[in-house]
Write a protein that holds these residues in place. Sequence first.
Motif, PDB file in Angstrom:
ATOM      1  N   ARG A 108       0.843  -1.205   0.000  1.00 15.87           N
ATOM      2  CA  ARG A 108       0.000   0.000   0.000  1.00 15.87           C
ATOM      3  C   ARG A 108       0.878   1.256   0.000  1.00 15.87           C
ATOM      4  O   ARG A 108       0.625   2.211  -0.739  1.00 15.87           O
ATOM      5  CB  ARG A 108      -0.934  -0.011   1.204  1.00 15.87           C
ATOM      6  N   SER A 134       1.293   4.106  -2.927  1.00 16.83           N
ATOM      7  CA  SER A 134       0.947   5.478  -2.542  1.00 16.83           C
ATOM      8  C   SER A 134       2.092   6.455  -2.765  1.00 16.83           C
ATOM      9  O   SER A 134       1.958   7.640  -2.482  1.00 16.83           O
ATOM     10  CB  SER A 134       0.553   5.526  -1.062  1.00 16.83           C
ATOM     11  N   LEU A 180      -6.075   4.669  -3.871  1.00 12.24           N
ATOM     12  CA  LEU A 180      -6.325   3.449  -3.097  1.00 12.24           C
ATOM     13  C   LEU A 180      -7.628   3.589  -2.313  1.00 12.24           C
ATOM     14  O   LEU A 180      -7.853   4.589  -1.651  1.00 12.24           O
ATOM     15  CB  LEU A 180      -5.165   3.146  -2.158  1.00 12.24           C
ATOM     16  N   ASP A 209      -9.533  -1.897   1.373  1.00  9.40           N
ATOM     17  CA  ASP A 209      -9.239  -3.260   0.927  1.00  9.40           C
ATOM     18  C   ASP A 209     -10.508  -4.106   0.880  1.00  9.40           C
ATOM     19  O   ASP A 209     -11.472  -3.838   1.607  1.00  9.40           O
ATOM     20  CB  ASP A 209      -8.245  -3.933   1.859  1.00  9.40           C
TER      21      ASP A 209
END
Length: 151
Positions: free
Chosen positions: A131, A135, A145, A148
Amino acid sequence: MSENGGRPAVPRRDGSRTDGPFSSGSSLRHPIPTVLVTGPSAAAREAAIAHAIEDPSTPRSDGVAVILEGLSDGNPVLQDSEKLLISRIAPGCLCCAGNLVMRVTLNRLLRQRPARLFIGVAASAHLDQLRSWLSSAPYDQLLALTPDLHS
């Protein structure tokens, strides 16, 4: 043919060409909503992605791209189509050992400018590192993003 996985370039209204069937023709689009998908098996992750794609809130006009870590169990739920582009990569930590393969695969898919991107991750041990990598530059400008998805 363009350098986009063998897909022919698509003409735009202004006569220039795009990189493929998912391209909108605009280089100034908003970041692509990106979902990291975890689960106990490739089949479970594929099923979760298929369910999410069927959700009416999932943009479909420009297509959906999926990166799946790990091989199918022989009965894939998802199939490539005009509106769904699927890339499968060998299992291996996507932020460590599989970083180069992930980068190349991701960059190829991003040239297609899908409306939405799903990344199915085989192991969630380094999910925070993945992640963080997604990012950071240049992906921070290209991807948005979202929460999840756990199958």
